[in-house]
Structures are given as structure tokens and as C-alpha cells.
Motif scaffolding. Structure first.
Motif, PDB file in Angstrom:
ATOM      1  N   GLU A  12       0.824  -1.212   0.000  1.00 37.96           N
ATOM      2  CA  GLU A  12       0.000   0.000   0.000  1.00 37.96           C
ATOM      3  C   GLU A  12       0.850   1.250   0.000  1.00 37.96           C
ATOM      4  O   GLU A  12       0.487   2.271  -0.552  1.00 37.96           O
ATOM      5  CB  GLU A  12      -0.920   0.055   1.227  1.00 37.96           C
ATOM      6  CG  GLU A  12      -1.954  -1.027   1.310  1.00 37.96           C
ATOM      7  CD  GLU A  12      -1.562  -2.090   2.297  1.00 37.96           C
ATOM      8  OE1 GLU A  12      -2.238  -2.228   3.299  1.00 37.96           O
ATOM      9  OE2 GLU A  12      -0.543  -2.784   2.044  1.00 37.96           O
ATOM     10  N   PHE A  13       1.958   1.151   0.686  1.00 45.65           N
ATOM     11  CA  PHE A  13       2.795   2.343   0.846  1.00 45.65           C
ATOM     12  C   PHE A  13       4.072   2.190   0.032  1.00 45.65           C
ATOM     13  O   PHE A  13       4.443   1.099  -0.374  1.00 45.65           O
ATOM     14  CB  PHE A  13       3.167   2.529   2.324  1.00 45.65           C
ATOM     15  CG  PHE A  13       1.980   2.643   3.212  1.00 45.65           C
ATOM     16  CD1 PHE A  13       1.091   3.708   3.077  1.00 45.65           C
ATOM     17  CD2 PHE A  13       1.729   1.693   4.185  1.00 45.65           C
ATOM     18  CE1 PHE A  13      -0.011   3.811   3.905  1.00 45.65           C
ATOM     19  CE2 PHE A  13       0.616   1.800   4.994  1.00 45.65           C
ATOM     20  CZ  PHE A  13      -0.258   2.850   4.874  1.00 45.65           C
ATOM     21  N   GLN A  14       4.724   3.307  -0.109  1.00 43.71           N
ATOM     22  CA  GLN A  14       6.045   3.262  -0.742  1.00 43.71           C
ATOM     23  C   GLN A  14       7.014   2.582   0.211  1.00 43.71           C
ATOM     24  O   GLN A  14       6.852   2.645   1.434  1.00 43.71           O
ATOM     25  CB  GLN A  14       6.541   4.671  -1.037  1.00 43.71           C
ATOM     26  CG  GLN A  14       5.748   5.302  -2.163  1.00 43.71           C
ATOM     27  CD  GLN A  14       6.267   6.673  -2.521  1.00 43.71           C
ATOM     28  OE1 GLN A  14       6.976   7.289  -1.735  1.00 43.71           O
ATOM     29  NE2 GLN A  14       5.875   7.134  -3.702  1.00 43.71           N
ATOM     30  N   LEU A  37       4.367   8.903   5.785  1.00 44.71           N
ATOM     31  CA  LEU A  37       4.475   9.963   6.782  1.00 44.71           C
ATOM     32  C   LEU A  37       3.206  10.063   7.610  1.00 44.71           C
ATOM     33  O   LEU A  37       3.214  10.554   8.728  1.00 44.71           O
ATOM     34  CB  LEU A  37       4.744  11.303   6.091  1.00 44.71           C
ATOM     35  CG  LEU A  37       6.130  11.457   5.503  1.00 44.71           C
ATOM     36  CD1 LEU A  37       6.172  12.689   4.626  1.00 44.71           C
ATOM     37  CD2 LEU A  37       7.151  11.567   6.620  1.00 44.71           C
ATOM     38  N   LYS A  38       2.111   9.605   7.002  1.00 45.34           N
ATOM     39  CA  LYS A  38       0.833   9.903   7.640  1.00 45.34           C
ATOM     40  C   LYS A  38       0.218   8.720   8.346  1.00 45.34           C
ATOM     41  O   LYS A  38      -0.640   8.884   9.197  1.00 45.34           O
ATOM     42  CB  LYS A  38      -0.136  10.429   6.590  1.00 45.34           C
ATOM     43  CG  LYS A  38       0.232  11.817   6.157  1.00 45.34           C
ATOM     44  CD  LYS A  38       0.067  11.996   4.675  1.00 45.34           C
ATOM     45  CE  LYS A  38       0.848  13.210   4.215  1.00 45.34           C
ATOM     46  NZ  LYS A  38       1.669  12.882   3.049  1.00 45.34           N
ATOM     47  N   PHE A  39       0.629   7.525   7.957  1.00 43.62           N
ATOM     48  CA  PHE A  39      -0.025   6.348   8.525  1.00 43.62           C
ATOM     49  C   PHE A  39       1.000   5.544   9.283  1.00 43.62           C
ATOM     50  O   PHE A  39       2.209   5.769   9.135  1.00 43.62           O
ATOM     51  CB  PHE A  39      -0.653   5.501   7.421  1.00 43.62           C
ATOM     52  CG  PHE A  39      -1.551   6.300   6.542  1.00 43.62           C
ATOM     53  CD1 PHE A  39      -2.830   6.655   6.987  1.00 43.62           C
ATOM     54  CD2 PHE A  39      -1.137   6.741   5.296  1.00 43.62           C
ATOM     55  CE1 PHE A  39      -3.650   7.425   6.187  1.00 43.62           C
ATOM     56  CE2 PHE A  39      -1.959   7.511   4.502  1.00 43.62           C
ATOM     57  CZ  PHE A  39      -3.223   7.851   4.939  1.00 43.62           C
ATOM     58  N   GLU A  66       8.707   5.969   9.681  1.00 40.30           N
ATOM     59  CA  GLU A  66       8.926   5.372   8.353  1.00 40.30           C
ATOM     60  C   GLU A  66      10.302   4.730   8.292  1.00 40.30           C
ATOM     61  O   GLU A  66      11.287   5.264   8.787  1.00 40.30           O
ATOM     62  CB  GLU A  66       8.752   6.411   7.244  1.00 40.30           C
ATOM     63  CG  GLU A  66       9.539   7.674   7.453  1.00 40.30           C
ATOM     64  CD  GLU A  66       9.392   8.614   6.264  1.00 40.30           C
ATOM     65  OE1 GLU A  66       8.625   8.275   5.357  1.00 40.30           O
ATOM     66  OE2 GLU A  66      10.063   9.657   6.264  1.00 40.30           O
TER      67      GLU A  66
ATOM     68  N   PRO B 680      -7.609  10.352   4.044  1.00 39.73           N
ATOM     69  CA  PRO B 680      -6.955   9.183   4.643  1.00 39.73           C
ATOM     70  C   PRO B 680      -7.598   7.886   4.193  1.00 39.73           C
ATOM     71  O   PRO B 680      -6.978   6.846   4.260  1.00 39.73           O
ATOM     72  CB  PRO B 680      -7.157   9.394   6.153  1.00 39.73           C
ATOM     73  CG  PRO B 680      -7.770  10.734   6.315  1.00 39.73           C
ATOM     74  CD  PRO B 680      -8.368  11.132   5.023  1.00 39.73           C
ATOM     75  N   PRO B 683      -5.654   5.769   0.572  1.00 36.52           N
ATOM     76  CA  PRO B 683      -4.223   5.923   0.283  1.00 36.52           C
ATOM     77  C   PRO B 683      -3.830   5.252  -1.037  1.00 36.52           C
ATOM     78  O   PRO B 683      -2.897   5.670  -1.695  1.00 36.52           O
ATOM     79  CB  PRO B 683      -3.536   5.229   1.468  1.00 36.52           C
ATOM     80  CG  PRO B 683      -4.545   4.284   2.013  1.00 36.52           C
ATOM     81  CD  PRO B 683      -5.885   4.832   1.695  1.00 36.52           C
ATOM     82  N   MET B 684      -4.531   4.231  -1.427  1.00 31.36           N
ATOM     83  CA  MET B 684      -4.210   3.533  -2.664  1.00 31.36           C
ATOM     84  C   MET B 684      -4.396   4.425  -3.870  1.00 31.36           C
ATOM     85  O   MET B 684      -3.700   4.298  -4.870  1.00 31.36           O
ATOM     86  CB  MET B 684      -5.109   2.302  -2.816  1.00 31.36           C
ATOM     87  CG  MET B 684      -4.878   1.233  -1.782  1.00 31.36           C
ATOM     88  SD  MET B 684      -3.275   0.461  -1.976  1.00 31.36           S
ATOM     89  CE  MET B 684      -3.637  -0.609  -3.359  1.00 31.36           C
ATOM     90  N   ASN B 687      -1.329   6.389  -5.205  1.00 33.47           N
ATOM     91  CA  ASN B 687      -0.411   5.595  -6.002  1.00 33.47           C
ATOM     92  C   ASN B 687      -0.993   5.303  -7.371  1.00 33.47           C
ATOM     93  O   ASN B 687      -0.322   5.413  -8.383  1.00 33.47           O
ATOM     94  CB  ASN B 687      -0.104   4.279  -5.300  1.00 33.47           C
ATOM     95  CG  ASN B 687       0.715   4.520  -4.056  1.00 33.47           C
ATOM     96  OD1 ASN B 687       1.490   5.466  -4.015  1.00 33.47           O
ATOM     97  ND2 ASN B 687       0.505   3.691  -3.054  1.00 33.47           N
ATOM     98  N   LYS B 694       1.909   8.121 -14.892  1.00 34.16           N
ATOM     99  CA  LYS B 694       3.207   7.714 -15.442  1.00 34.16           C
ATOM    100  C   LYS B 694       3.050   6.869 -16.688  1.00 34.16           C
ATOM    101  O   LYS B 694       3.840   6.943 -17.623  1.00 34.16           O
ATOM    102  CB  LYS B 694       3.988   6.924 -14.394  1.00 34.16           C
ATOM    103  CG  LYS B 694       4.820   7.842 -13.518  1.00 34.16           C
ATOM    104  CD  LYS B 694       5.625   7.050 -12.538  1.00 34.16           C
ATOM    105  CE  LYS B 694       6.243   8.002 -11.531  1.00 34.16           C
ATOM    106  NZ  LYS B 694       6.665   7.306 -10.323  1.00 34.16           N
ATOM    107  N   HIS B 776       4.321  14.754  -1.489  1.00 31.99           N
ATOM    108  CA  HIS B 776       4.131  13.434  -0.930  1.00 31.99           C
ATOM    109  C   HIS B 776       4.955  13.252   0.336  1.00 31.99           C
ATOM    110  O   HIS B 776       4.557  12.550   1.255  1.00 31.99           O
ATOM    111  CB  HIS B 776       4.542  12.392  -1.973  1.00 31.99           C
ATOM    112  CG  HIS B 776       4.081  11.025  -1.655  1.00 31.99           C
ATOM    113  ND1 HIS B 776       2.816  10.576  -1.944  1.00 31.99           N
ATOM    114  CD2 HIS B 776       4.713   9.998  -1.044  1.00 31.99           C
ATOM    115  CE1 HIS B 776       2.680   9.344  -1.531  1.00 31.99           C
ATOM    116  NE2 HIS B 776       3.819   8.961  -0.971  1.00 31.99           N
ATOM    117  N   ARG B 777       6.130  13.843   0.358  1.00 36.18           N
ATOM    118  CA  ARG B 777       7.026  13.709   1.505  1.00 36.18           C
ATOM    119  C   ARG B 777       6.784  14.830   2.520  1.00 36.18           C
ATOM    120  O   ARG B 777       7.631  15.070   3.364  1.00 36.18           O
ATOM    121  CB  ARG B 777       8.490  13.778   1.042  1.00 36.18           C
ATOM    122  CG  ARG B 777       8.915  12.734   0.064  1.00 36.18           C
ATOM    123  CD  ARG B 777       9.165  11.394   0.702  1.00 36.18           C
ATOM    124  NE  ARG B 777       9.888  11.502   1.967  1.00 36.18           N
ATOM    125  CZ  ARG B 777       9.758  10.648   2.972  1.00 36.18           C
ATOM    126  NH1 ARG B 777       8.933   9.628   2.871  1.00 36.18           N
ATOM    127  NH2 ARG B 777      10.439  10.809   4.074  1.00 36.18           N
TER     128      ARG B 777
END
Lengths: 288, 796
Positions: A12-14, A37-39, A66, B680, B683-684, B687, B694, B776-777
Motif C-alpha cells: 500500500e505504501f512506498q 508519513l501519515k499512517f 517510516e 486518509p 491511500p491507494m 499511487n 506515469k 508526498h514527503r
């Protein structure tokens, strides 16, 4: 395996941190640490069944932050280290810690597979690998093929050798090495050589690769300008003790003979992007 | 002889012979006279008279074919087959009365004239006959007188013979005595010579007139040997032998001393040979003496070989070698061959061995000297020296046919030539490297980077011109080897292999390859070891190689082929291969240039991202200084590249590139993405969205090869820089103001960088990614208002 279709696992996350669990001898198991960062971040335990060409996964929560680097203990398959970013009071701090997986993570997943995603179990903190003097850990390295008692953490311009005691719940710094030079030097990456009785460490900072003798904590070789740009990772050949591979932002993989560091043994320029990670043993992987 | 021909002649039998002779005489005279007459007379008449005369002399066979043909006609009144009946019938049949009348008149006229001619003839004949008879009568009288005188003469002769016999008989005895006396006299003179011989020989010996002594002795030798049983002669012979031995001794001594000249020596050998010395021994001795002299020449030569600067010029050396060694060698060969011509078989073998040995030593000296010749300044001296060397060896070749010496000489010349070519290649290479150092220095002189770049074009042109000039001068120098007045230039080696393999391949082609390779080395070594090569040099070399590819290589090779009339017997490197190599080198250099420049800018960006605390930063008021620096550097690179490379093509710009696209990217799409990341629950989706995005955008190959134009180069550099920026951003964590600062920076870059690249969407895309990634960061992603960003950027 070559004949089979590639197996793809999505998170799900990077994620940037991946390691193979070498203590687990029965299964092919990887540990992946996520970055969000958020979860709440997670550690995914991925078992690969090479007979059926399928994978099984389990998720553990890593609530501390993270994950930038992950390392599995070579002795105890339940123990692992992470380097993580902790955000508090609008400050970001890099920390390192030793964790133990809950004992029943396997059973739990088998009993109620649906639950795992919703109620993942949490890692148990064994000890922090930080002290007041040294912060910002870049990575933590286990002693290869050791008994799981010694780790090295690279923090800023220090390399710290830790002894883990009392089932890894206590860690003390046994010796340190410091990178000295102009400007703010900072270790990017490092690898603990499995050769020479595990007495050698190789580190990368900026474009330089250095070798260290752990018995005296002194530098034994130095490859200035190993790469045109930042060196991102390096690794040793598990079979040939003097050979080392490195990769970096100049998109090259270079192979070195540490006895003669003037010129690389071979240079590969096949990649068209940054190389963040490379592995010895004839297998190099590109993580993006 | 028919009387009818000479109508009035009645000769008497006794004078027949005389008459006939006289008649013939007359007839001849008459024939001559007739010829004179007939010159103004009728030719047919003349022919007829001739015919009669011929009949008389039996000359029928001489008649012309034409006449025979003519004579067959029965109507020809002059022909022998003339038939009057036939003629008359014909006339009567064919002609009219008037014509007949005319014919008749004409014929009568002709008959009349013939008659008168005949009368004249007969008359003249008669006259002449009469005068002939007179003459004969007169002769008869004269003969009788003569007979008497002859009788008298024979009587006298008989008397003379008798006297003569008488005198001979008287003198016979005395003559025999005189003969005997003169024989004795000769013998006595000979004996005297013999007796005087020892004294004479001694005197000769004293005077050192060896040749005379040997000559005298030789004359006496046979006699002495023949009469050696007589005691007196024996004595003389012994004396002579003693003296001659002494003489021979002296000659040998003289021979041994060796101080004498070659001519004296030759004379000695000649005399000794006449004294029956064994030829083989003499050969050896002669040669050994000659050897000692030649060796001293060689030593003299060897002493001249000294380390380069102090040694005399190669031409002087060769001259000395030719004048001293080669000419004495020729002299030795010539005199030797002359001396031992009778022993050719044995002597020739020795001579060949001798010459080969000495020549080999001479050659080794020459070769050593030539190897000393390292300066490539003036090739003509060496070529002339080699020419002299080769020319003089031809004399040896003429004297000693079948000797390997001239061939070895040629080999030396060939080796010297190939060595020369190698030296020229080395000189060219070092010249090239020196020029590069000069260029480097010119580039390194402390100037502003923009000013430094402005001279790059001049530097390139001067560099390529000076290299070309150098190549031309080297070609001219090497060309001397094949000049027409040089004797060895017509050897097959110099016509074929030297031109194609020597000059074209090992000189020109190798130099071009060297240029490409050395250029390529700049890419390989310099990049990792701290980039010691200034980037401008890379750019300049790349342009140089590209120019080589497009024109210079083919120009140089054509020039070479024309100058040397190269006939390619063996395969040679084609122009296309070299061009490909040059192009490859140019491409590699340009790629490397892009990489190096990209890395320099990347380094700045990376440092700026890594060293900043992005979480605790203040609200952006300005564009960061590093971004201005990036734009400045990019502009100066653009100027630099623009001096050497053409503009290139770019995609069409939108009317207001710096703003419109940016606002789109900033407001609509970006906002949508932020919105997605806020929620929240999904989150998927973030991406998914970015992945889908992309998929639809083109994959950007960051370190791909660039084309030979400015836009492509600039695109490459900017791609690398922005990609680094992106990657660095992804490794950091941002606070709200950190994100906003990145937004400001990216907008600033957007405003200035689009003009450099081939496709501005590329810049948009990368900057978009950077802002996206930093969002994102970001711990608190609250983007800045677009208008505020614009105000800040325009102010800065």
C-alpha cells in the motif's frame, strides 16, 4: 523459476527497505519496511513458495516511523533492526532500534487471514541503538553469520559497534570509528564483510568508499572518487573475499578488487537511472 | 651473217675475223648514232631498226611484252605478222574512197621516206666499212714491227738470267757465313744478358724497380732452366734464384707492412703472382690487408657515432662512409678481380665472403647511426643521405653481380623509412597532445566562464588548422622518400607498400585513430577521477571529431592518396570505418560532456537539498540563490555549446511557455493530486493516480545519447539535473514551508529552463514530479497560492 511467470507483490505504501531473512532456513523469506508519513508504517513478511510459485504475506505494525533501512538478525529469525525517521514536534529524527516480532504472528495469520490487514500485530521493541552523542542512523548492519550479538550502526560520520546483551534488550557501544575530514561528512551506506573472520567493514560516504578494520577501528583502504556521483550502496562477493561491488548516482556498477583500488576491475553502464542498491553474488538488483 | 644486210660488202675469207670485229664495232657505233637520230625521228622506225639489229645479235628474248602483243596484229603494218592481203581487204572493206585515197597517198609518202632512209643507211655503212678496212691494213704493218722487238727483248732477258745465276753462285758462301755470324751474335747477346742478369737484378733491387726485375727474370727463367745442367748456367740460375727470393721476400715484406696504398699493394700482388706465389695464399693475404685498412675506416666511422646532439649530421656520416669505406671497398674489389682473374673460381668465393662480412659491419654501423637520427626536423637530410648510401652501393652491385650487399642496403633503407614513418607518427601524436595542452591552458586562463567559452570557437579552428598543417608538412617530409630523383624511390617497396601500408596506414590512419582514441580516453579516465578535463575541452574535442567525420578524414586520405599515388595491393582501412570511429568518439565525448555538466549542476542541487532542514524552514520569501546559480550556469553552458554546435530543432512552443503550462500544472492537476493524498480513506488512490499518470507520460531516458546539436545537449544536461533534484527531494521530509519553497524554486526553474530544451513538456513533467514528490514527503502539505509564487519569482 525462470520458466514461471514473475511474482509481483504490491504494497500500500512506498517502500525503500528490503532484506532477506538469513536466519530462516526453511523458507525463502523477505522483510520489507514501508515509508509513510501519515499512517502507521508496516513490516511485510513475505514468504516465497518456489514450488508453487506463490507468496504468502504477513504484516506487522512498526509505529515508530517510516523505515529507511531494515536488517534481519542472522541468528534469531524473530529479531530485526530498523532505521526509521521519527517525527515529533516538527522535527525529524533518524533512529535505529532492535525489534522482536511477536511470537504468534504466524499462527495469527493462519487462523484468521482476513484480520491481518485490519489488526496487525505490533513489533516488540528490544532496545534503541542510539545514544545522546550519536544520532541520525543511516543503516544498521548485523555481523554476517554471527550469533546475533554484534551490530554496527552508521550514524552521521560515526560507525558504532554495538554489543547486544540479555537477549538483545541492552545494547552498549563497544567501539567507534569516526570519519574525519572537511565539511559535514556522512555515511551513506556500509557492508560488513563476511570474509576475514568478519573483521572488515566497508562504508560509503559521498563518492568515497572506505574499508575499516573492526579490531582496531582504523581505516585500511580508501577509494577516492569511486563513482562520479554519490555512492549509494556496496556489497561483497560472498565467494571471493577481495571482490566488492558498488553502485551510485552515476548509473554505474563497479567491481573492485580491494587489494588494488586504483582502478575498478569492471564497470557496468547498463542502467539508465540511479542505482540505490546492489547485492553481491552475481546478482545485482536495482531498487527504484 | 647474211650478206643481204650489208649489200655492198664482199669480205675475203682471211679477214673474216677482223671484219666481223670491225663490223660489230661499226654496228655499235651506228646503233648509237641511230639513237641520237631517233630522238627527233619516228619512234616506230627506230623500233624497227632495233628489231633488225636484235635479230642479228639474237636478242629476241629481250623484247617487251607490249611489242609482242602488238606484233600479233596482222593489220599492223609495222608488226612482224603483217598480212598485206588481210590489210588491204580490211581497208577496202572499212574505208571510203576518199579515205582510201588518203591512205594510199600517206603510204606512198611513207614508202618514199623509208627508201631514202635505207639509201642513207647503206651509204653510211659503206663509208665506215671502207675506213675499217684501212685501219686493219695499217694495224697489220704495226704488228710485224712489234714482233721483231719482242724477239730482241727475250734475247736480252736470257742474258740477264745467266748473269744473275753467276752472281748468286759467287755470293753463296759468303751469305751462309754472314747468317751464321749474325746467329752467333744474337746468342752472344743473350748470353751476355744472362751473365749480366744477377747484377742487373741486384741493381733493380737496389732501385726498387721490382717490376723490371721480375720482367727480366721471367725472360731468362726458361733458358736458365733448360741449360741448368751446365755448371756456368747453374751458377747464374742459383744467383738469380737467390736474388729473386730476396726480391720476393722484400715484396712480401712490403705487402705485410700494409702501409702502402691499394695501388702499390695491387702491384705487389701482381709481381708475386708472376713469381709463382700460390694464388690462394695471396688472395688471403691481399684480403686480410685490405680488411685491416677497411676496418680502420670502419673504426673511424664508429667513432663518429655519438649521442645525438654532438654527432655530425647523418649526411656527413654517410658521406664519410661512402667516400672512405665504400670507395676503398670498390677499389679492393676491382683490383682483386683484376689480379686474380685467372683464379676466378676460388677467388670469387673468398671475395664474396670478405665483402659480405665487411658490408655487414658497415651496415650495422649505418643502421646504428640512422637509429640515432631521432629529430624529425628536416627529413630531406636523411633522405639524401640514404639516397647517397644506396647510390654508392650500386657500384658494389656492378662490380660484384649476385652479391647480397645491395639488397641488404635496400633493406636498411626500407627499415630507416619505416622507422621514420613511426617517428613521424609519434611526433604527430605528441604534437596533438601538446596542442591539446595549449588549448587546455588557453581555456584555463582565469577568465569568466562565458568569456572562456567565447574563445572556444577560435581555439577549435586554430587547433584543427594546426593539426592539418602538421599532417601536411609530415606528408611532404615523407613524400621525399618517393621523390623522382631519389634512386631507391623506384624500388617496388617504395612504389607500393611504403605508400599504402607505410604512409597511409601506419601514419595517417593510425594518427586519426589516435585522435579518436585519445579523445575517448578523456571520457573514460577523467570522469571518475575528479573530472580533471575541463568540460569545454570535451565539447571542443567532440566538435573536432565530428568535423573529422564529416570532412577532414576524407580530405586527408584523398590528399595522401593523391600525393603518393597509392595503389592498394593489400586491403586498407576504408574511409567509412575511420569516419564511424570519429563519429563514435564525437558522440561519446558529447555524451560525456552532457554527463559532466549535468553532474556539476546535479551536485549543486543535491547539496542544496541535502543540507537544508526542510521541516523547520521559514515561509518562502525568495527564490533560493542556488536556483539562480543553476539558471546562470545553464545559460553559460548554452552559450558555450552554441559556439560550437548548431541550434537543432525543438518542438513548437506554446505562445507563453513560461506561464501557461506552469499554471495548469500548478493549479488544476496538482490540486487534484493533493486532494487525493489528503483523504486518509484512500491511500491507494494516490499511487494509482500517479501510476496511471506515469503510464501515459513518456518514459524519460535520463542518460540517453544526445544528438549533435545545442538543443539536444542542453536537454540532456537539464534532464540529468532535474532528475537528481527529484531523487534528492524523495529522500527528504518536508514541512509546509519546505514544500512551498520547492514550489517557488520549481516555478523559477520553469520560467527559465524551458527555452533551452527541445520539448518543454519534459521540463514541465520533471518539475511537476518534483513538486509532487515533495508534497508526498510533506508532513503538512499546504501548497502556496499560484499568484504568490509568481510574484515571488518575478521579484527575484
Amino acid at each position: 523459476m525462470e520458466d514461471d511467470a514473475p511474482v509481483i507483490y504490491g504494497l500500500e505504501f512506498q517502500a525503500r527497505a528490503l532484506t532477506a531473512q538469513t536466519a530462516e532456513t526453511d523458507a525463502i523469506r523477505f522483510l520489507v519496511g514501508t515509508q509513510s508519513l501519515k499512517f502507521d508504517n508496516q513490516i511485510h513478511i513475505i514468504d516465497f513458495d518456489d514450488e508453487n510459485n506463490i507468496i504468502n504475506k504477513n504484516v506487522l505494525l512498526h509505529q515508530a516511523g517510516e523505515i529507511w533501512h531494515i536488517g534481519a538478525s542472522p541468528a534469531d529469525k524473530a529479531v530485526l533492526t530498523t532505521c526509521y525517521n521519527k517525527t515529533s514536534n516538527s522535527r525529524v529524527v533518524s533512529c535505529a532500534a532492535v525489534w522482536r516480532m511477536p511470537t504468534d504472528w504466524e499462527t495469527a495469520s493462519h487462523e484468521s487471514p482476513d484480520d491481518t490487514a485490519h489488526n496487525p500485530q505490533t513489533l516488540e521493541l528490544l532496545c534503541h541503538l542510539d545514544d545522546s552523542a550519536h544520532g541520525n542512523a543511516a543503516c544498521v548492519l548485523w555481523e554476517p553469520m554471527g550469533d546475533g550479538k554484534r551490530v554496527i550502526s552508521l550514524a552521521d560520520n560515526h560507525a558504532l559497534l554495538w554489543d547486544l546483551q540479555e537477549s538483545s534488550t541492552q545494547a552498549t557501544v563497544s567501539s567507534t570509528a569516526t570519519l574525519e575530514g572537511k565539511g559535514q561528512l556522512k555515511f551513506n551506506a556500509g557492508k560488513w564483510s563476511p570474509h576475514h573472520n568478519c573483521s572488515q567493514l566497508a562504508t560509503a560516504n559521498d563518492t568515497v568508499i572506505r574499508g575499516w578494520d573492526l579490531r582496531t577501528m582504523s581505516q585500511i583502504y580508501c577509494i577516492e572518487n569511486a563513482h562520479g556521483q554519490l555512492v549509494r550502496d556496496l556489497d561483497f562477493n560472498p565467494n571471493r573475499q577481495y571482490y566488492m561491488a558498488s553502485c551510485g548516482d552515476d548509473c554505474k556498477v563497479k567491481f573492485w578488487d580491494v587489494r588494488n583500488v586504483q582502478e575498478p576491475v569492471k564497470t557496468l553502464e547498463e542502467h539508465s537511472h540511479w542505482l540505490v542498491n546492489c547485492k553481491g553474488g552475481g546478482r545485482s538488483e536495482e531498487l527504484r | 651473217y647474211t650478206p643481204g644486210n650489208t649489200a655492198s660488202c664482199q669480205p675475203d675469207a682471211c679477214h673474216l675475223f677482223v671484219c666481223r670485229w670491225a663490223l660489230e664495232f661499226v654496228m655499235d657505233a651506228e646503233a648509237d648514232g641511230l639513237v641520237e637520230v631517233s630522238e627527233d625521228g619516228d619512234p616506230s622506225r627506230r623500233r624497227r631498226v632495233h628489231g633488225m639489229l636484235k635479230l642479228y645479235y639474237g636478242l629476241n628474248e629481250e623484247g617487251k611484252a607490249e611489242e609482242e602483243q602488238e606484233s600479233l596484229d596482222p593489220c599492223d603494218i609495222n608488226g612482224p605478222h603483217f598480212d598485206p592481203e588481210h590489210y588491204l581487204n580490211k581497208l577496202r572493206r572499212e574505208c571510203s574512197l576518199a579515205e582510201l585515197m588518203d591512205q594510199e597517198t600517206c603510204m606512198v609518202k611513207q614508202i618514199r621516206s623509208l627508201d631514202s632512209d635505207m639509201q642513207t643507211l647503206v651509204y653510211e655503212n659503206y663509208n665506215k666499212f671502207i675506213s675499217a678496212t684501212d685501219t686493219i691494213r695499217k694495224m697489220k704493218n704495226d704488228f710485224k714491227k712489234m714482233e721483231d722487238e719482242m724477239d730482241c727483248l727475250s734475247a736480252n732477258m736470257a742474258a740477264i738470267t745467266e748473269f744473275s745465276a753467276c752472281i748468286s753462285g759467287t755470293l753463296q758462301d759468303q751469305h751462309a757465313q754472314i747468317t751464321k755470324l749474325s746467329g752467333v751474335h744474337t746468342l752472344l747477346r743473350k748470353l751476355q744478358f744472362l751473365f749480366e742478369l744477377p747484377a742487373r737484378l741486384n741493381k733493380c733491387l737496389e732501385l726498387q724497380a721490382y717490376a723490371q726485375a721480375v720482367n727480366s727474370h721471367r725472360r731468362a727463367r726458361c733458358v736458365l732452366r733448360q741449360y741448368s745442367h751446365l755448371p756456368s748456367f747453374k751458377g747464374i740460375q742459383d744467383d738469380c734464384h737467390a736474388i729473386m727470393d730476396k726480391l720476393a721476400q722484400e715484396l712480401r715484406q712490403k705487402f705485410r707492412d700494409g702501409g702502402s696504398s691499394a695501388k702499390d699493394l695491387a702491384q705487389c700482388v701482381e709481381l708475386l703472382l708472376q713469381l709463382d706465389e700460390p694464388a690462394e695464399e695471396l688472395c688471403d693475404k691481399f684480403l686480410s690487408h685490405a680488411r685491416s685498412r677497411l676496418e680502420s675506416d670502419l673504426q673511424g666511422l664508429e667513432a663518429e657515432i655519438r649521442p645525438y646532439p654532438s654527432a655530425p649530421a647523418v649526411k656527413d656520416f654517410i658521406d664519410r662512409g661512402c667516400n672512405e669505406f665504400v670507395s676503398s671497398l670498390c677499389l679492393v674489389i676491382a683490383s682483386y678481380q683484376e689480379l686474380f682473374i685467372n683464379h676466378a673460381q676460388m677467388a670469387n668465393g673468398k671475395l664474396h665472403a670478405f665483402v659480405d662480412d665487411l658490408a655487414a659491419r658497415y651496415f650495422s654501423l649505418v643502421e646504428r647511426r640512422i637509429q640515432e637520427e631521432k629529430g624529425v626536423g628536416d627529413n630531406s637530410l636523411l633522405v639524401r643521405a640514404l639516397d647517397r648510401f644506396h647510390r654508392r652501393l650500386q657500384a658494389v652491385a656492378k662490380l660484384l653481380p649476385g652479391s647480397p650487399v645491395p639488397n641488404k642496403g635496400i633493406e636498411i633503407v626500407i627499415r630507416a623509412a619505416t622507422e621514420r614513418v613511426k617517428q613521424y607518427l609519434a611526433a604527430l601524436q605528441s604534437f596533438y597532445m601538446d596542442s591539446l595542452t595549449d588549448v587546455r591552458q588557453a581555456l584555463a586562463t582565469p577568465r569568466l566562464s562565458v568569456a572562456g567559452a567565447s574563445v572556444a570557437g577560435e581555439l577549435l579552428s586554430s587547433l584543427s588548422a594546426s593539426i592539418l598543417n602538421q599532417i601536411k608538412s609530415v606528408l611532404a617530409s615523407v613524400h621525399l622518400f618517393t621523390a623522382k630523383d631519389i634512386t631507391f624511390s623506384n624500388k617496388p617497396y617504395f612504389k607500393g607498400e611504403f605508400c599504402s601500408q607505410g604512409v597511409r596506414e601506419s601514419l595517417v590512419v593510425n594518427f586519426i585513430k589516435f585522435v579518436c582514441q585519445s579523445s575517448r580516453q578523456f571520457c573514460e579516465s577523467a570522469g571518475d577521477k575528479g573530472g580533471s578535463t575541463p568540460p569545454v575541452l570535451l565539447l571542443l574535442l567532440s566538435r573536432l571529431c565530428l568535423d573529422y567525420e564529416t570532412s577532414t578524414i576524407s580530405y586527408i586520405l584523398t590528399l595522401t592518396d593523391e600525393q603518393f599515388l597509392v595503389q592498394h595491393h593489400s586491403p586498407v582501412t576504408p574511409v567509412t570505418t575511420l569516419c564511424e570511429e570519429a563519429r563514435e568518439a564525437a558522440q561519446k565525448l558529447l555524451n560525456h560532456y552532457v554527463k559532466v555538466q549535468g553532474l556539476i549542476i546535479s551536485q549543486m542541487l543535491r547539496k542544496s537539498v541535502e543540507t537544508r532542514d526542510w521541516v523547520n524552514t521559514i515561509e518562502p520569501r525568495n527564490v533560493r540563490a542556488v536556483m539562480k546559480r543553476v539558471v546562470e550556469d545553464t545559460t553559460s553552458i548554452d552559450v558555450q555549446v552554441g559556439l560550437l554546435y548548431e541550434e537543432g530543432v525543438r518542438k513548437a512552443h506554446s505562445s507563453d511557455s513560461s506561464k501557461r503550462t506552469f499554471s495548469v500544472y500548478s493549479s488544476s492537476r496538482q490540486q487534484a493530486r493533493y486532494a487525493a493524498s489528503y483523504t486518509p480513506s484512500a491511500p491507494m488512490d494516490t499511487n494509482l493516480l500517479s501510476n496511471i499518470h506515469k503510464l501515459f507520460s513518456e518514459r524519460i531516458d535520463i542518460f540517453s545519447s544526445v544528438e549533435f546539436n545545442k538543443v539536444s545537449v542542453m536537454t540532456g544536461i537539464i534532464k540529468i539535473s532535474l532528475k537528481t533534484f527529484l531523487e534528492c527531494v524523495r529522500l527528504r521530509t518536508f514541512g509546509r514551508y519546505g514544500l512551498q519553497q520547492i514550489q517557488v524554486d520549481c516555478h523559477y526553474l520553469q520560467m527559465y529552463l524551458w527555452r533551452f530544451v527541445s520539448d518543454e513538456n519534459l521540463v514541465h513533467f520533471l518539475l511537476d514530479e518534483i513538486v509532487c514528490s515533495s508534497a508526498h514527503r510533506c508532513l503538512d502539505p499546504a501548497p502556496m497560492e499560484q499568484s504568490v509564487i509568481e510574484v515571488i519569482c518575478e521579484r527575484g
